[in-house]
Every structure is written in structure tokens, then in C-alpha cells.
Design an enzyme around this catalytic site. Structure first.
Site, PDB file in Angstrom:
ATOM      1  CB  ALA A  65      -0.894  -0.019   1.225  1.00 42.43           C
ATOM      2  CD  GLU A 112      -2.115  -7.626   2.992  1.00 43.30           C
ATOM      3  OE1 GLU A 112      -1.809  -6.474   2.621  1.00 43.30           O
ATOM      4  OE2 GLU A 112      -2.600  -7.870   4.097  1.00 43.30           O
ATOM      5  CD  GLU A 132       1.803  -5.535   5.704  1.00 43.13           C
ATOM      6  OE1 GLU A 132       2.623  -6.428   6.012  1.00 43.13           O
ATOM      7  OE2 GLU A 132       1.021  -5.641   4.740  1.00 43.13           O
TER       8      GLU A 132
HETATM    9  N1  CAA Z   1       4.639   3.161  -0.703  1.00 44.47           N
HETATM   10  C1  CAA Z   1       5.059   4.315  -1.265  1.00 44.47           C
HETATM   11  N2  CAA Z   1       6.225   4.437  -1.941  1.00 44.47           N
HETATM   12  C2  CAA Z   1       6.991   3.324  -2.027  1.00 44.47           C
HETATM   13  C3  CAA Z   1       6.621   2.111  -1.458  1.00 44.47           C
HETATM   14  C4  CAA Z   1       5.375   2.036  -0.777  1.00 44.47           C
HETATM   15  N3  CAA Z   1       4.908   0.906  -0.233  1.00 44.47           N
HETATM   16  N4  CAA Z   1       7.597   1.191  -1.694  1.00 44.47           N
HETATM   17  C5  CAA Z   1       8.544   1.828  -2.408  1.00 44.47           C
HETATM   18  N5  CAA Z   1       8.188   3.108  -2.611  1.00 44.47           N
HETATM   19  C6  CAA Z   1       8.942   4.167  -3.316  1.00 44.47           C
HETATM   20  C7  CAA Z   1      10.118   4.674  -2.481  1.00 44.47           C
HETATM   21  O1  CAA Z   1       9.667   5.625  -1.548  1.00 44.47           O
HETATM   22  C8  CAA Z   1      11.011   5.229  -3.550  1.00 44.47           C
HETATM   23  O2  CAA Z   1      10.509   6.490  -3.946  1.00 44.47           O
HETATM   24  P1  CAA Z   1      11.555   7.737  -4.148  1.00 44.47           P
HETATM   25  O3  CAA Z   1      12.451   7.289  -5.266  1.00 44.47           O
HETATM   26  O4  CAA Z   1      10.640   8.863  -4.512  1.00 44.47           O
HETATM   27  O5  CAA Z   1      12.259   7.882  -2.853  1.00 44.47           O
HETATM   28  C9  CAA Z   1      10.789   4.277  -4.731  1.00 44.47           C
HETATM   29  O6  CAA Z   1       9.548   3.599  -4.470  1.00 44.47           O
HETATM   30  C10 CAA Z   1      11.885   3.220  -4.851  1.00 44.47           C
HETATM   31  O7  CAA Z   1      12.013   2.579  -3.607  1.00 44.47           O
HETATM   32  P2  CAA Z   1      13.423   2.367  -2.844  1.00 44.47           P
HETATM   33  O8  CAA Z   1      14.344   3.503  -3.160  1.00 44.47           O
HETATM   34  O9  CAA Z   1      13.122   2.095  -1.405  1.00 44.47           O
HETATM   35  O10 CAA Z   1      13.937   1.075  -3.603  1.00 44.47           O
HETATM   36  P3  CAA Z   1      14.832  -0.118  -3.017  1.00 44.47           P
HETATM   37  O11 CAA Z   1      15.156  -0.986  -4.181  1.00 44.47           O
HETATM   38  O12 CAA Z   1      15.957   0.408  -2.198  1.00 44.47           O
HETATM   39  O13 CAA Z   1      13.855  -0.927  -2.023  1.00 44.47           O
HETATM   40  C11 CAA Z   1      11.783  -1.980  -1.342  1.00 44.47           C
HETATM   41  C12 CAA Z   1      12.700  -1.566  -2.514  1.00 44.47           C
HETATM   42  C13 CAA Z   1      12.449  -3.088  -0.524  1.00 44.47           C
HETATM   43  C14 CAA Z   1      10.503  -2.511  -1.979  1.00 44.47           C
HETATM   44  C15 CAA Z   1      11.510  -0.757  -0.435  1.00 44.47           C
HETATM   45  O14 CAA Z   1      11.056   0.320  -1.243  1.00 44.47           O
HETATM   46  C16 CAA Z   1      10.489  -0.979   0.622  1.00 44.47           C
HETATM   47  O15 CAA Z   1      10.790  -1.566   1.641  1.00 44.47           O
HETATM   48  N6  CAA Z   1       9.227  -0.531   0.409  1.00 44.47           N
HETATM   49  C17 CAA Z   1       8.171  -0.584   1.375  1.00 44.47           C
HETATM   50  C18 CAA Z   1       7.627  -1.996   1.529  1.00 44.47           C
HETATM   51  C19 CAA Z   1       6.543  -2.015   2.576  1.00 44.47           C
HETATM   52  O16 CAA Z   1       6.749  -1.698   3.722  1.00 44.47           O
HETATM   53  N7  CAA Z   1       5.321  -2.446   2.170  1.00 44.47           N
HETATM   54  C20 CAA Z   1       4.169  -2.522   3.041  1.00 44.47           C
HETATM   55  C21 CAA Z   1       3.336  -1.278   2.931  1.00 44.47           C
HETATM   56  S1  CAA Z   1       2.023  -1.206   4.109  1.00 44.47           S
HETATM   57  C22 CAA Z   1       0.810  -2.183   3.465  1.00 44.47           C
HETATM   58  O17 CAA Z   1       0.919  -2.726   2.390  1.00 44.47           O
HETATM   59  C23 CAA Z   1      -0.420  -2.334   4.322  1.00 44.47           C
HETATM   60  C24 CAA Z   1      -1.362  -3.404   3.880  1.00 44.47           C
HETATM   61  O18 CAA Z   1      -1.442  -4.463   4.430  1.00 44.47           O
HETATM   62  C25 CAA Z   1      -2.283  -3.185   2.763  1.00 44.47           C
END
Ligand code: CAA
Length: 258
Positions: A65, A112, A132
Site C-alpha cells: 500500500a 495480499e 507491515e
Molecule cells: N509506498 C510508497 N512508496 C513506495 C513504497 C510504498 N509501499 N515502496 C517503495 N516506494 C517508493 C520509495 O519511496 C522510492 O521512492 P523515491 O524514489 O521517490 O524515494 C521508490 O519507491 C523506490 O524505492 P526504494 O528507493 O526504497 O527502492 P529499493 O530498491 O531500495 O527498495 C523496497 C525496494 C524493498 C521494496 C523498499 O522500497 C520498501 O521496503 N518498500 C516498502 C515496503 C513495505 O513496507 N510495504 C508494506 C506497505 S504497508 C501495506 O501494504 C499495508 C497493507 O497491508 C495493505
């Protein structure tokens, strides 16, 4: 509808939805999920479509998300807006089969979303996770419910509590994933499988999907009864007459209700 977060195409009798927010790793905001729902409505109504594939990019199916969009939500925003459930439910109610073709990250809501589909094909690059807990929340779109049903309590707890990622090999071994495919063949093979499905009788496809899903919602005896009654009703279909006649006559069936 103008799509700005997804690409919607057809390949023969297959509807293809590509999640397309490359700068945000396909993070799932409300608008994207609305667009997916709208595309599914279209495919569901279209008699020329028998199965659907949802995919992302090489790097990410979806990284969850959209964290930026929800970071400042109050409890009231989330509760009143029925956050996550509101528009995500459309995936669950789709009657045509959906294959998730997953390459790269399928994290949080991305994992999910894939699990809401009927089966997951994983590229050898796929990584699944429910991270999460690192954000101070828990999975909110079925992670704590569908994951244990797919891979059992021990591994589901491990993933949700430690936030560790599971690679494609482990995910396939654990039962989350139907097939592992080399990344460069992923979408083609998903479309090929969807094309095979879409060649069968649509009412039977729907009956199978309903019956398999019933296994998750009922006791064994209730599920078996549902299956048997549905099986009996299949004898009311012209396609059953055609399928069995074709076998007896040693020819390929031509299903009418596709
Ligand atoms: N939401 C918003 N933006 C996101 C995102 C997310 N879930 N995941 C990645 N992005 C964005 C980053 O902010 C980044 O944007 P900028 O370039 O503007 O800074 C861009 O995507 C690239 O990401 P990274 O620079 O972090 O890339 P990476 O290769 O170093 O890492 C990753 C990749 C491991 C996927 C890392 O981005 C990450 O950990 N993302 C979050 C994953 C996460 O926590 N997901 C759960 C979300 S909560 C949820 O989903 C609730 C639910 O149950 C429905």
C-alpha cells in the site's frame, strides 16, 4: 475511464492488467485499486474474455500500500473510509479466474493483492513479504488470514512477525505459488495458461472457482455438498453434452458458452 496507474490490454481471450507506477514500485494507492476494479468490471462483462492476468514490472509486482498516502491517516480516516477493504474487495468478487504474475517485490498489500488472485505464477526473481510490522501496523488486506491458509501458521507467523522475505523457491515449496518461471518468460507463460483456461466452458470455469474457494469458507462436508450439487447442475449445460460427446466421438470439443 482514463487509466493513469495501470495498463489494460487484451491478448486473445485473456485480459491483461499491468500495474504501472514505476517510480513508486507500483505502490498501491486508492486510485490504482479503483482502476483495477474498473478494468475487472470491463473484463467481467466482456464475453470475449475468459481469464485475466495481473502483473507488475520486472522490479516489483507491488511494494505494498502507498505509505506516503496513508502515513497521516487518523483512526477515523481509516475506519470511516473503510480503508483497504472498500475497493480491494472487487478482486475477491471477480467471477472469472485471475492469475497473478509476480516478478520482483510483492510486499505488504502487494503480496495480499497477489493472494486475492486465484493463483500466483512467480518469476525466479520474486520476493514475497508482509513487512507491515516495521511500519508499526499489521497487514490489512488479508495477509494474516490468507497467508496461514496458503502456507500454514508457522511460516505465516514467521513472515508477519519478523518481516522477512520469502524467495520464489521457498514460496513454491510452501504452497503460495503455483509455478516458478524464468523472469523473461513470466507474462507469456501466465497468458498461455490463461488462454488454456479461457478455451474451456465459462460456466464450468466459474463453477470450479466457486467450488475451490468454498473449501476456504466451509467445513469439509458442507464443501463436498456444495461441490456435488454444483457438479449435478453441470449436467444442465450444453457444454457438458458437447464435452462428453466429443470424447466419445474422439474429436476436440467446441464449447458454446465461452
Ligand atoms: N509506498 C510508497 N512508496 C513506495 C513504497 C510504498 N509501499 N515502496 C517503495 N516506494 C517508493 C520509495 O519511496 C522510492 O521512492 P523515491 O524514489 O521517490 O524515494 C521508490 O519507491 C523506490 O524505492 P526504494 O528507493 O526504497 O527502492 P529499493 O530498491 O531500495 O527498495 C523496497 C525496494 C524493498 C521494496 C523498499 O522500497 C520498501 O521496503 N518498500 C516498502 C515496503 C513495505 O513496507 N510495504 C508494506 C506497505 S504497508 C501495506 O501494504 C499495508 C497493507 O497491508 C495493505
Amino acid at each position: 475511464m482514463e487509466y493513469s496507474n495501470i495498463i489494460v490490454e487484451t491478448r486473445g481471450r485473456v485480459g491483461l492488467i499491468t500495474l504501472n507506477r514505476p517510480k513508486a514500485m507500483n505502490a498501491l494507492n486508492d486510485q490504482l485499486i479503483d482502476e483495477v476494479g474498473y478494468a475487472l468490471d470491463g473484463f467481467e462483462k466482456d464475453e470475449n474474455i475468459g481469464a485475466i492476468v495481473i502483473t507488475g514490472s520486472e522490479k516489483a509486482f507491488a511494494a505494498g500500500a502507498d505509505i506516503g498516502a496513508m502515513a497521516n491517516y487518523s483512526h477515523m480516516d481509516a475506519y470511516k473510509g473503510d480503508y483497504i477493504t472498500r475497493n480491494w474487495e472487487r478482486l475477491r468478487t471477480c467471477r472469472k479466474p485471475i492469475i497473478a504474475a509476480v516478478a520482483g517485490f510483492a510486499l505488504g498489500g502487494g503480496c495480499e493483492l497477489a493472494m486475492m488472485c486465484d493463483m500466483i505464477f512467480a518469476a525466479d526473481t520474486a520476493k514475497f513479504g508482509q513487512p507491515e510490522i516495521k511500519l508499526g501496523v499489521l497487514p490489512g488486506a488479508g495477509g494474516t488470514q490468507r497467508l496461514p491458509r496458503a502456507i500454514g501458521k508457522a511460516k505465516a507467523m514467521d513472515m508477519c512477525l519478523t518481516a522477512r522475505m520469502m524467495d520464489a523457491t521457498e514460496a513454491e515449496r510452501a504452497g503460495l505459488v503455483a509455478r516458478i518461471i524464468p523472469a523473461d518468460r513470466l507474462v507469456d507463460e501466465a497468458i498461455e495458461a490463461a488462454t488454456v483456461i479461457a478455451g474451456f466452458s465459462l460456466p464450468v470455469i466459474m463453477m470450479i472457482k466457486e467450488s475451490v474457494n468454498r473449501a476456504y469458507e466451509s467445513s469439509l462436508s458442507e464443501g463436498l455438498l456444495f461441490e456435488r450439487r454444483t457438479f449435478h447442475s453441470a449436467f444442465g449445460l450444453e457444454d457438458q453434452k458437447e464435452g462428453m460427446a466429443a470424447f466419445v466421438e474422439k474429436r476436440k470439443p467446441v464449447f458454446k458458452h465461452r
